[in-house]
Enzyme design. Structure first.
Site, mmCIF file in Angstrom:
data_model
loop_
_atom_site.group_PDB
_atom_site.id
_atom_site.type_symbol
_atom_site.label_atom_id
_atom_site.label_comp_id
_atom_site.label_asym_id
_atom_site.label_seq_id
_atom_site.Cartn_x
_atom_site.Cartn_y
_atom_site.Cartn_z
ATOM 1 N N GLU A 176 0.721 -1.700 0.130
ATOM 2 C CA GLU A 176 -0.138 -0.109 0.241
ATOM 3 C C GLU A 176 0.677 1.004 0.077
ATOM 4 O O GLU A 176 1.943 0.915 0.692
ATOM 5 C CB GLU A 176 -1.104 0.357 1.308
ATOM 6 N N GLY A 313 3.261 1.389 11.327
ATOM 7 C CA GLY A 313 2.725 0.939 12.337
ATOM 8 C C GLY A 313 2.897 -0.880 12.094
ATOM 9 O O GLY A 313 2.990 -1.394 12.726
ATOM 10 N N ALA A 314 1.300 -0.932 11.156
ATOM 11 C CA ALA A 314 0.584 -2.054 10.698
ATOM 12 C C ALA A 314 0.343 -2.204 8.777
ATOM 13 O O ALA A 314 0.298 -1.032 8.721
ATOM 14 C CB ALA A 314 -0.018 -2.834 11.605
ATOM 15 N N MET A 315 0.235 -3.452 8.534
ATOM 16 C CA MET A 315 -0.666 -3.174 6.967
ATOM 17 C C MET A 315 -1.317 -4.274 7.200
ATOM 18 O O MET A 315 -1.067 -5.390 7.491
ATOM 19 C CB MET A 315 0.560 -3.333 5.890
ATOM 20 N N GLU A 316 -2.685 -3.961 6.490
ATOM 21 C CA GLU A 316 -3.687 -4.659 6.686
ATOM 22 C C GLU A 316 -3.804 -5.878 5.649
ATOM 23 O O GLU A 316 -4.909 -6.039 5.213
ATOM 24 C CB GLU A 316 -5.464 -4.227 7.262
ATOM 25 N N ASN A 317 -2.947 -6.411 5.019
ATOM 26 C CA ASN A 317 -3.004 -6.974 4.264
ATOM 27 C C ASN A 317 -3.827 -8.277 4.512
ATOM 28 O O ASN A 317 -3.667 -8.845 5.622
ATOM 29 C CB ASN A 317 -1.736 -8.250 3.668
ATOM 30 N N HIS A 349 -6.882 -1.833 14.685
ATOM 31 C CA HIS A 349 -7.779 -1.649 14.010
ATOM 32 C C HIS A 349 -7.198 -1.670 12.639
ATOM 33 O O HIS A 349 -8.125 -2.041 11.819
ATOM 34 C CB HIS A 349 -6.669 -0.032 13.604
ATOM 35 N N GLU A 350 -6.145 -3.039 13.156
ATOM 36 C CA GLU A 350 -5.299 -3.967 10.774
ATOM 37 C C GLU A 350 -6.604 -4.386 11.326
ATOM 38 O O GLU A 350 -7.521 -4.833 10.082
ATOM 39 C CB GLU A 350 -4.694 -4.114 11.932
ATOM 40 N N HIS A 353 -9.930 -3.176 9.042
ATOM 41 C CA HIS A 353 -9.625 -3.070 8.047
ATOM 42 C C HIS A 353 -10.019 -4.231 7.007
ATOM 43 O O HIS A 353 -10.480 -4.168 6.377
ATOM 44 C CB HIS A 353 -7.964 -3.036 7.742
#
Ligand SMILES: *[C@@H]1O[C@H](CO)[C@@H](O)[C@H](O)[C@H]1NC(C)=O
Ligand SMILES: *[C@@H]1O[C@H](CO)[C@@H](O)[C@H](O)[C@H]1NC(C)=O
Ligand SMILES: *[C@@H]1O[C@H](CO)[C@@H](O)[C@H](O)[C@H]1NC(C)=O
Ligand SMILES: *[C@@H]1O[C@H](CO)[C@@H](O)[C@H](O)[C@H]1NC(C)=O
Ligand SMILES: *[C@@H]1O[C@H](CO)[C@@H](O)[C@H](O)[C@H]1NC(C)=O
Ligand SMILES: *[C@@H]1O[C@H](CO)[C@@H](O)[C@H](O)[C@H]1NC(C)=O
Ligand SMILES: *[C@@H]1O[C@H](CO)[C@@H](O)[C@H](O)[C@H]1NC(C)=O
Ligand SMILES: *[C@@H]1O[C@H](CO)[C@@H](O)[C@H](O)[C@H]1NC(C)=O
Ligand SMILES: *[C@@H]1O[C@H](CO)[C@@H](O)[C@H](O)[C@H]1NC(C)=O
Ligand SMILES: *[C@@H]1O[C@H](CO)[C@@H](O)[C@H](O)[C@H]1NC(C)=O
Ligand SMILES: *[C@@H]1O[C@H](CO)[C@@H](O)[C@H](O)[C@H]1NC(C)=O
Ligand SMILES: *[C@@H]1O[C@H](CO)[C@@H](O)[C@H](O)[C@H]1NC(C)=O
Length: 795
Positions: A176, A313-317, A349-350, A353
């Site tokens: 992203e 911070g993190a990624m919602e794959n 949060h993730e 998503h």
């Protein structure tokens, strides 16, 4: 350079003649060529948005990272749905070497073609000699690339395995918003959804391969390499695709909705992902219920992976969420309340998503706020509320999201939540706190206006309607309007399409309200007058009331002879409220009486509003400064304190420059308040409810910074703890205030070289969470010699 006149004139005439002749020739040539060409080729690839007439339906993608060499190769076959006759197809690539491009039809017949890169738009362009007819075609591309150009796209990461002190490698992805094109040729826009079948070829040094879907099969190839094939995914956007090749270990838990949740991390720290694992399992079940769409409609598993080098911070794959280590690894023996809060929040949060963003995606990046605003809103109000309700997460929303964003949004430099993003280069700029903080705050305001149940039903309809597809802001408003009968778009456009927010002035005597844009700098002038549709919530006694305030001024019939009127209940609205001084006096009296009906969120918002109004010259500073006296009895929740401390820090920093008399007075006041509370909290205890655990280190830093040592033991005790810990790190400082104590210790003027060096050496070997605390402490010291050394070491 001086000009020589005569020569210039002669040359000038000659040049003019030449130009005329050339022009005539060009016109003749052009006319001729356009007559003789059969079909002029329009250069449609000069458009930086993809065409809508060639859509990807499915990708078969194989990647083979060679981790030691830092390169990868791969091939992809994309099933295309061509809806209009065309002889041009273009898709995204960046920094890939393409070694073969082929288009064939369903019977395997090859099409003759030319292919080339068009770098300005990051495209690979394929033109066919004969036009492709509408229908299904296949595009097959072979490619190679580098794993070492950065920490986005497909890249190599590494970590040190503690027991063996050896460096271990992994290959992972972060796509992203526009980095999938660095890993494989693809139609890299969020509304070009397709299904994927991913195959990874990897070495036995990295035996664990992960992707969005579960493993379908693995086999050992004749070369000795492992081939891992993943199940076909549901339809999804390119930016959510992910593959990770590592030697990580895992923990797992079957969530009560039958989703297998796993955390992955290096073996030496895998046990410290248990907290995140448990949170994920709780939150997933709560979201299944809220959205009315079970997660396992899309994937039967969910992985949470700790990545040593991670840009966000993190990624919602979808199905395989990646995290920076500090946001997933938590050592229960050294974790503070603050650390726990952070991890619980990021996980919530993730996972939000997985619905907002993954299941239904914004159509284009200008509506990014739909993803990020919702994820934040869901995280605090529903995810954490289900998983860690004792944190009182909604109260923390005020300081973390709402108040901090209101400071930014009170400047002329702000921008609307929905910004037109024309060029792809502007996409990264959209990931800012207006998108996250204001986005989530206006959703919280809307939910309060429409009613939580109505809102939830609307959201459920939205997900059913747009499942596996894309939507825009107006699509959401339309669904919510249908659900509630409220003209949602009219209300919300005033919040999403214009920057800034209003201050509402309530005049109890004339029973009226008026609004104008709030700007923190009183010298700023609004470029154009803006009005908002402001949902005004207030209580009479404990009964909630609400009206929508749309004009510049309005009479209101708030019937309160006996009750104190406080607008914007629970700080649900994204606006400030001002009153006449006598009304503020009543509020302050109420705050000081212990039996008032003001909630913790009311209290935090009153503090922030009054300080910010004073900053903007709309209120005398005596009001906020008198209001905060009540904090000496604010023992149960950190949020009003946190609101006060950030505002006081600003006032103190301004005064420091201009007025030492006032600085001393302010210092005395904050020292008194901080010490009074600290004493009642038992400053060095670790017990009490969660908000109290958050409160202690906050107040400790305030009190120790400003304390008079003769009346306050804070600083002396903190120095003592710090020095004991320096002597021997097993003289543990209780974790809730470890950071506070080390920062206070490092800020002492008599800090020695030995002390500094000990902290530095512990920083180097610390785990991720402790590292953050020690890093802040290293930056907190006052001695320039040390600060310069720190900067040199960092570089
Ligand atoms: C090229 O563009 C022109 C004008 O936009 C259009 O009329 C024409 O049909 C296009 N030709 C092709 C081959 O697409
Ligand atoms: C493709 O369709 C979308 C609507 O879904 C539109 O916003 C976009 O402009 C179209 N792209 C092109 C190149 O016409
Ligand atoms: C992808 O692979 C599957 C099986 O391996 C095959 O059935 C399918 O036709 C392939 N699709 C494409 C687009 O290559
Ligand atoms: C191809 O696209 C058309 C409309 O653009 C649609 O009607 C059709 O169902 C699509 N076919 C496939 C296989 O997705
Ligand atoms: C199409 O091209 C590929 C690669 O060049 C080749 O292997 C294949 O046999 C060709 N197919 C046909 C039907 O000619
Ligand atoms: C890509 O091509 C360039 C130029 O030919 C070459 O220098 C580079 O090494 C290639 N990269 C990969 C990963 O194959
Ligand atoms: C993690 O916990 C398991 C089981 O409780 C234990 O066997 C293992 O040694 C622990 N690993 C580490 C690195 O502490
Ligand atoms: C206002 O409150 C008083 C006392 O509670 C009540 O008698 C009166 O009817 C109320 N008026 C309105 C307009 O609601
Ligand atoms: C609350 O406090 C006020 C003033 O301090 C007092 O008049 C009132 O009786 C108190 N109410 C209750 C329920 O204790
Ligand atoms: C400094 O602050 C004191 C009160 O704290 C005030 O009396 C004095 O006027 C201020 N001085 C200036 C120059 O503003
Ligand atoms: C807390 O600090 C006080 C004063 O510094 C000390 O007497 C007491 O023993 C400490 N308590 C704990 C639990 O450390
Ligand atoms: C800063 O630290 C250095 C090294 O310990 C010391 O020599 C120096 O005097 C200190 N400076 C101040 C202003 O305390």
């Amino acid at each position: 350079m001086p000009r020589r006149k005569t020569v210039v004139i002669v040359l000038g005439i000659a040049a003019a003649l030449l130009i005329i002749v050339a022009a005539v020739v060009v016109v003749l040539l052009l006319t001729k060529s356009s007559k003789s060409d059969v079909a002029p080729q329009n250069e449609t690839w000069k458009n930086y948005r993809l065409s809508n007439t060639t859509l990807p339906v499915h990708y078969n993608l194989t990647v083979h990272p060679e981790i030691p060499n830092g390169v990868f190769s791969g091939h992809v076959t994309i099933e295309l749905n061509v809806s209009e006759k065309t002889s041009v197809i273009y898709l995204h690539i960046k920094w890939l070497n393409i070694t073969s491009t082929r288009i064939f039809d369903q019977s395997g017949n090859n099409v003759s073609l030319k292919a080339f890169a068009f770098e300005p738009n990051e495209y690979w362009v394929v033109t066919t000699d004969a036009p492709l007819v509408p229908g299904t075609h296949f595009l097959a591309i072979e490619f190679s690339g580098s794993l070492t150009t950065g920490i986005v796209g497909f890249y190599r990461s590494s970590y040190i395995d503690k027991p063996t002190k050896t460096k271990r490698f992994l290959a992972t992805t972060k796509f992203e918003p526009t980095f999938a094109r660095r890993a494989f040729p693809c139609f890299d826009e969020p509304n070009k959804k397709a299904s994927y079948q991913v195959t990874v070829i990897h070495d036995s040094a990295q035996p664990t391969a992960l992707s969005n879907s579960p493993v379908l099969s693995t086999k050992i190839l004749p070369s000795g390499l492992i081939e891992t094939v993943f199940a076909r995914t549901v339809r999804m956007s390119t930016y959510l695709v992910c593959f990770i090749i590592s030697d990580f270990d895992h923990l797992e838990q079957m969530a009560s909705n039958n989703v297998l949740v796993r955390t992955y991390a290096p073996a030496d720290r895998i046990n410290n992902t248990r907290f995140a694992l448990n949170r994920a399992a709780d939150v997933l079940v709560a979201y299944d219920e809220y959205f009315g769409i079970p997660y396992n409609h899309s994937f039967p598993k969910l992985d949470l992976v700790a990545i040593p080098d991670f840009v966000s911070g993190a990624m919602e794959n979808w199905g395989v969420v990646t995290f920076r280590e500090t946001n997933i690894i938590l050592d229960p023996t050294t974790a503070s309340a603050q650390n726990e809060f952070q991890i619980a929040k990021i996980v919530a949060h993730e996972l939000a998503h997985m619905w907002f963003g993954d299941y239904v995606t914004m159509d284009w990046w200008s509506d990014l706020w739909l993803n990020e605003g919702f994820a934040n809103f869901m995280a605090y109000l529903y995810g954490m509320e289900a998983s860690v309700p004792h944190y009182n997460p909604e109260s923390s929303f005020l300081t973390d999201q709402l108040q901090s964003t209101m400071v930014l949004d009170a400047r002329l430099s702000t921008h609307p939540i929905i910004v037109p993003i024309a060029h792809p280069d502007d996409i990264n700029a959209a990931f800012d706190s207006i998108t996250y903080g204001k986005g989530s705050s206006v959703l919280r305001m809307l939910e309060n206006y429409l009613g939580a149940n109505n809102f939830k039903e609307g959201i459920r309809t939205y997900f059913r309607k747009y499942q596996y597809g894309n939507a825009r802001t107006d699509d959401l408003w339309a669904v919510l309007s249908e659900q509630t009968g409220v003209h949602v778009k009219e209300v919300m456009d005033t919040w999403t399409k214009q920057g800034g927010y209003p201050v509402v002035f309530y005049d109890a005597a004339s029973s009226s309200v008026r609004q104008k844009q709030f700007l923190s700098n009183s010298n700023d002038n609004v470029p154009a007058e803006q009005l908002w549709n402001v949902p005004i919530a207030y209580k009479i006694g404990s009964t909630p009331n609400m009206f929508l305030f749309k004009s510049k001024t309005q009479n209101v019939s708030i019937n309160s002879t006996a009750n104190l009127v406080k607008l914007n209940s629970d700080g649900k609205g994204f606006y400030r409220v001002n009153y006449k001084d006598d009304h503020w006096a009543l509020i302050i009296t109420a705050l000081k009486s212990t039996n008032n009906t003001l909630t913790v969120m009311d209290r935090a918002q009153l503090i922030d509003d009054s300080f910010q109004l004073a900053l903007a010259n709309q209120l005398n500073y005596s009001i906020p400064l008198s209001m905060i006296d009540y904090l000496s009895s604010e023992l149960s929740n950190s949020v009003p304190w946190s609101s006060a401390i950030s505002n006081l820090a600003y006032v103190a920093s301004m005064l420091q420059t201009y007025n030492t008399t006032a600085t001393d007075k302010l210092r005395a006041k904050t020292s008194y308040l901080g010490s009074a509370v600290l004493e009642k909290l038992v400053w060095n205890a670790t017990s009490g409810d969660f908000q109290r655990r958050l409160l202690r280190p906050l107040v400790m830093r305030l009190a120790c910074r400003t304390a008079d040592d003769s009346i306050n033991p804070c600083r002396k005790s903190a120095y003592y703890m710090f020095s004991e810990w320096l002597k021997d790190s097993t003289n543990a400082i209780p974790s809730d205030y470890f950071e506070a104590v080390v920062r206070i210790g490092m800020a002492q003027t008599s800090l020695t070289d030995d002390q500094w060096s000990t902290v530095w050496s512990r920083y180097i070997v610390a785990g991720p969470v402790e590292k953050l605390a020690l890093g802040r402490a290293l930056a907190d010291c006052y001695n320039q010699t040390f600060l310069q050394r720190l900067v040199a070491y960092i570089l």
